[in-house]
Structures are given as structure tokens and as C-alpha cells.
Design a protein around this motif. Structure first.
Motif, PDB file in Angstrom:
ATOM      1  N   PHE A  90      28.923   5.948  53.431  1.00 52.20           N
ATOM      2  CA  PHE A  90      28.585   6.770  54.590  1.00 52.20           C
ATOM      3  C   PHE A  90      27.087   7.034  54.546  1.00 52.20           C
ATOM      4  O   PHE A  90      26.580   7.527  53.538  1.00 52.20           O
ATOM      5  N   GLU A  91      26.387   6.699  55.628  1.00 52.21           N
ATOM      6  CA  GLU A  91      24.972   7.011  55.743  1.00 52.21           C
ATOM      7  C   GLU A  91      24.829   8.118  56.782  1.00 52.21           C
ATOM      8  O   GLU A  91      25.351   7.994  57.890  1.00 52.21           O
ATOM      9  N   PHE A  92      24.128   9.195  56.411  1.00 52.28           N
ATOM     10  CA  PHE A  92      24.032  10.334  57.316  1.00 52.28           C
ATOM     11  C   PHE A  92      22.743  11.104  57.100  1.00 52.28           C
ATOM     12  O   PHE A  92      21.996  10.852  56.156  1.00 52.28           O
ATOM     13  N   ARG A  93      22.493  12.035  57.974  1.00 51.70           N
ATOM     14  CA  ARG A  93      21.373  12.966  57.854  1.00 51.70           C
ATOM     15  C   ARG A  93      21.963  14.363  57.705  1.00 51.70           C
ATOM     16  O   ARG A  93      22.985  14.682  58.310  1.00 51.70           O
ATOM     17  N   ASP A  94      21.277  15.164  56.893  1.00 53.97           N
ATOM     18  CA  ASP A  94      21.699  16.551  56.763  1.00 53.97           C
ATOM     19  C   ASP A  94      20.475  17.440  56.655  1.00 53.97           C
ATOM     20  O   ASP A  94      19.348  16.966  56.492  1.00 53.97           O
ATOM     21  N   GLU A  95      20.711  18.747  56.824  1.00 48.92           N
ATOM     22  CA  GLU A  95      19.615  19.704  56.702  1.00 48.92           C
ATOM     23  C   GLU A  95      20.164  21.065  56.327  1.00 48.92           C
ATOM     24  O   GLU A  95      21.360  21.315  56.439  1.00 48.92           O
ATOM     25  N   GLY A  96      19.279  21.903  55.856  1.00 40.87           N
ATOM     26  CA  GLY A  96      19.646  23.252  55.446  1.00 40.87           C
ATOM     27  C   GLY A  96      18.484  23.875  54.707  1.00 40.87           C
ATOM     28  O   GLY A  96      17.326  23.592  55.007  1.00 40.87           O
ATOM     29  N   MET A  97      18.801  24.688  53.719  1.00 44.28           N
ATOM     30  CA  MET A  97      17.785  25.339  52.900  1.00 44.28           C
ATOM     31  C   MET A  97      18.012  24.973  51.437  1.00 44.28           C
ATOM     32  O   MET A  97      19.145  24.984  50.966  1.00 44.28           O
ATOM     33  N   MET A  98      16.946  24.653  50.749  1.00 46.85           N
ATOM     34  CA  MET A  98      16.983  24.419  49.309  1.00 46.85           C
ATOM     35  C   MET A  98      16.213  25.587  48.706  1.00 46.85           C
ATOM     36  O   MET A  98      14.984  25.608  48.740  1.00 46.85           O
ATOM     37  N   GLY A  99      16.974  26.579  48.237  1.00 50.30           N
ATOM     38  CA  GLY A  99      16.332  27.833  47.851  1.00 50.30           C
ATOM     39  C   GLY A  99      15.816  28.506  49.108  1.00 50.30           C
ATOM     40  O   GLY A  99      16.567  28.745  50.053  1.00 50.30           O
ATOM     41  N   LYS A 100      14.516  28.734  49.165  1.00 48.21           N
ATOM     42  CA  LYS A 100      13.922  29.370  50.351  1.00 48.21           C
ATOM     43  C   LYS A 100      13.135  28.394  51.207  1.00 48.21           C
ATOM     44  O   LYS A 100      12.463  28.790  52.146  1.00 48.21           O
ATOM     45  N   LYS A 101      13.259  27.093  50.880  1.00 41.16           N
ATOM     46  CA  LYS A 101      12.498  26.081  51.603  1.00 41.16           C
ATOM     47  C   LYS A 101      13.419  25.246  52.487  1.00 41.16           C
ATOM     48  O   LYS A 101      14.538  24.934  52.099  1.00 41.16           O
ATOM     49  N   PRO A 102      12.914  24.845  53.673  1.00 38.57           N
ATOM     50  CA  PRO A 102      13.708  23.964  54.538  1.00 38.57           C
ATOM     51  C   PRO A 102      13.970  22.632  53.860  1.00 38.57           C
ATOM     52  O   PRO A 102      13.118  22.103  53.138  1.00 38.57           O
ATOM     53  N   TYR A 103      15.142  22.114  54.089  1.00 39.52           N
ATOM     54  CA  TYR A 103      15.578  20.846  53.515  1.00 39.52           C
ATOM     55  C   TYR A 103      16.086  19.968  54.648  1.00 39.52           C
ATOM     56  O   TYR A 103      16.832  20.430  55.520  1.00 39.52           O
ATOM     57  N   LYS A 104      15.660  18.710  54.646  1.00 42.98           N
ATOM     58  CA  LYS A 104      16.102  17.744  55.654  1.00 42.98           C
ATOM     59  C   LYS A 104      16.071  16.385  54.985  1.00 42.98           C
ATOM     60  O   LYS A 104      15.069  16.025  54.381  1.00 42.98           O
ATOM     61  N   ASN A 105      17.177  15.637  55.054  1.00 37.47           N
ATOM     62  CA  ASN A 105      17.247  14.422  54.271  1.00 37.47           C
ATOM     63  C   ASN A 105      18.098  13.347  54.926  1.00 37.47           C
ATOM     64  O   ASN A 105      18.912  13.626  55.798  1.00 37.47           O
ATOM     65  N   ARG A 106      17.911  12.126  54.442  1.00 43.25           N
ATOM     66  CA  ARG A 106      18.772  10.983  54.752  1.00 43.25           C
ATOM     67  C   ARG A 106      19.553  10.685  53.482  1.00 43.25           C
ATOM     68  O   ARG A 106      18.959  10.567  52.417  1.00 43.25           O
ATOM     69  N   ILE A 107      20.849  10.561  53.615  1.00 44.02           N
ATOM     70  CA  ILE A 107      21.725  10.399  52.458  1.00 44.02           C
ATOM     71  C   ILE A 107      22.631   9.186  52.670  1.00 44.02           C
ATOM     72  O   ILE A 107      23.083   8.917  53.779  1.00 44.02           O
ATOM     73  N   ALA A 108      22.933   8.501  51.577  1.00 45.73           N
ATOM     74  CA  ALA A 108      24.000   7.501  51.556  1.00 45.73           C
ATOM     75  C   ALA A 108      24.902   7.871  50.385  1.00 45.73           C
ATOM     76  O   ALA A 108      24.418   8.085  49.273  1.00 45.73           O
ATOM     77  N   VAL A 109      26.193   8.015  50.658  1.00 45.14           N
ATOM     78  CA  VAL A 109      27.167   8.261  49.598  1.00 45.14           C
ATOM     79  C   VAL A 109      28.171   7.112  49.613  1.00 45.14           C
ATOM     80  O   VAL A 109      28.601   6.653  50.668  1.00 45.14           O
ATOM     81  N   SER A 110      28.513   6.676  48.424  1.00 41.44           N
ATOM     82  CA  SER A 110      29.425   5.552  48.257  1.00 41.44           C
ATOM     83  C   SER A 110      30.644   6.029  47.479  1.00 41.44           C
ATOM     84  O   SER A 110      30.505   6.598  46.398  1.00 41.44           O
ATOM     85  N   PHE A 111      31.818   5.828  48.059  1.00 46.05           N
ATOM     86  CA  PHE A 111      33.076   6.189  47.413  1.00 46.05           C
ATOM     87  C   PHE A 111      33.824   4.920  47.031  1.00 46.05           C
ATOM     88  O   PHE A 111      34.053   4.058  47.880  1.00 46.05           O
ATOM     89  N   ASP A 112      34.225   4.803  45.761  1.00 47.02           N
ATOM     90  CA  ASP A 112      35.124   3.741  45.327  1.00 47.02           C
ATOM     91  C   ASP A 112      36.525   4.334  45.283  1.00 47.02           C
ATOM     92  O   ASP A 112      36.724   5.429  44.738  1.00 47.02           O
ATOM     93  N   VAL A 113      37.472   3.614  45.852  1.00 47.23           N
ATOM     94  CA  VAL A 113      38.843   4.108  46.002  1.00 47.23           C
ATOM     95  C   VAL A 113      39.778   3.293  45.113  1.00 47.23           C
ATOM     96  O   VAL A 113      39.690   2.069  45.057  1.00 47.23           O
ATOM     97  N   ARG A 114      40.676   4.010  44.445  1.00 46.33           N
ATOM     98  CA  ARG A 114      41.762   3.387  43.680  1.00 46.33           C
ATOM     99  C   ARG A 114      43.046   4.080  44.114  1.00 46.33           C
ATOM    100  O   ARG A 114      43.231   5.262  43.852  1.00 46.33           O
ATOM    101  N   GLY A 115      43.908   3.344  44.816  1.00 47.71           N
ATOM    102  CA  GLY A 115      45.147   3.936  45.322  1.00 47.71           C
ATOM    103  C   GLY A 115      44.834   4.971  46.385  1.00 47.71           C
ATOM    104  O   GLY A 115      44.217   4.665  47.396  1.00 47.71           O
ATOM    105  N   ASP A 116      45.227   6.221  46.128  1.00 48.81           N
ATOM    106  CA  ASP A 116      44.951   7.291  47.089  1.00 48.81           C
ATOM    107  C   ASP A 116      43.961   8.302  46.527  1.00 48.81           C
ATOM    108  O   ASP A 116      43.933   9.457  46.939  1.00 48.81           O
ATOM    109  N   LYS A 117      43.118   7.854  45.583  1.00 50.57           N
ATOM    110  CA  LYS A 117      42.136   8.734  44.941  1.00 50.57           C
ATOM    111  C   LYS A 117      40.752   8.093  44.928  1.00 50.57           C
ATOM    112  O   LYS A 117      40.610   6.873  45.040  1.00 50.57           O
TER     113      LYS A 117
END
Length: 132
Positions: A90-117
Motif C-alpha cells: 500500500f502506497e499512501f500519504r499521511d499527516e499529523g503531529m510528531m511531538g509538537k511539529k507538523p508531520y507529512k509523509n509518503r509511506i509504502a507498507v508491505s504485508f506478507d500473508v500466510r493463510g489468514d494472518k
């Protein structure tokens, strides 16, 4: 799409939804319930940099994420989903606060699946220039 590929995509979508839920609420048990006992994850920076193994390590990592961000991280756009018979990215963008500083990023997360886990997770990111 093969039956195995469809199942992989379904399980990874569940994990992605539970990841978003954990980021928004700090409640990680639904995500942890989807992990295999021999779950491993790779993270690019910080105290969890590199390969980490085990659900207990994952629990500590997700709690750490909640400590760093609180419940401020919000997905702003899902850019792309790529999958095969065992892995979904999944490639996505997210944003929020990291401590007291603004946070904005591009993220890629990779999930490997075995069965239903989820048996493995990898995260990659590159700043949009708004985080520290």
C-alpha cells in the motif's frame, strides 16, 4: 486473479484497516490479532531500525508509534495498491503531529500473508518536506 491472490489481498486490506485504526486510536490489539506468532517486521529508522521478530516486539513497536504521534496520524490519500499471491504493498500519504511539529509523509507498507494472518511487514517512507 487466483483464489490465493484474492485471499492475500483480503487479509492485507484487513491489516491495513487495522493499522489505520491503531494510528487513529492507539488501540493495537485488532492489528496484533492478525499477526502470526513468528511475525517479523522491518522499519527504516529509530529504535526499531532493521529487522525485528516476534509479536511482543511488534506490540512494543506499535506502542512506540502511538507515543511518538499520539492519535494524530491520518491517512490523506491512498495512492496505489500492488499485490501478488503472497504480498500486498500500500502506497499512501499521511499527516499529523510528531511531538509538537507538523508531520507529512509518503509511506509504502508491505504485508506478507500466510493463510489468514500477516507474517511480515515492511515500511518505507520519504518525507514530503514537512516533518523533521
Amino acid at each position: 486473479m487466483t483464489k490465493e491472490s484474492a485471499n492475500t489481498l483480503k487479509v492485507a486490506h484487513q491489516a491495513f484497516d487495522k493499522l489505520q485504526h491503531g494510528l487513529a486510536t492507539g488501540e493495537w490489539n485488532p492489528m496484533l490479532d492478525l499477526l502470526t506468532e513468528d511475525f517479523s517486521f522491518w522499519f527504516p529508522v529509530g529504535p526499531y531500525h532493521g529487522l525485528n521478530i516476534g509479536k511482543e516486539k511488534a506490540k512494543a513497536f506499535f506502542e512506540y508509534v502511538s507515543e511518538v504521534f499520539g492519535q494524530t496520524i491520518k491517512l490523506t490519500s491512498l495512492e496505489r495498491i500492488t499485490s501478488n499471491e503472497t504480498t500486498v504493498v500500500f502506497e499512501f500519504r499521511d499527516e499529523g503531529m510528531m511531538g509538537k511539529k507538523p508531520y507529512k509523509n509518503r509511506i509504502a507498507v508491505s504485508f506478507d500473508v500466510r493463510g489468514d494472518k500477516i507474517c511480515s511487514y515492511r515500511e518505507y517512507f520519504g518525507s514530503d518536506g514537512q516533518s523533521n
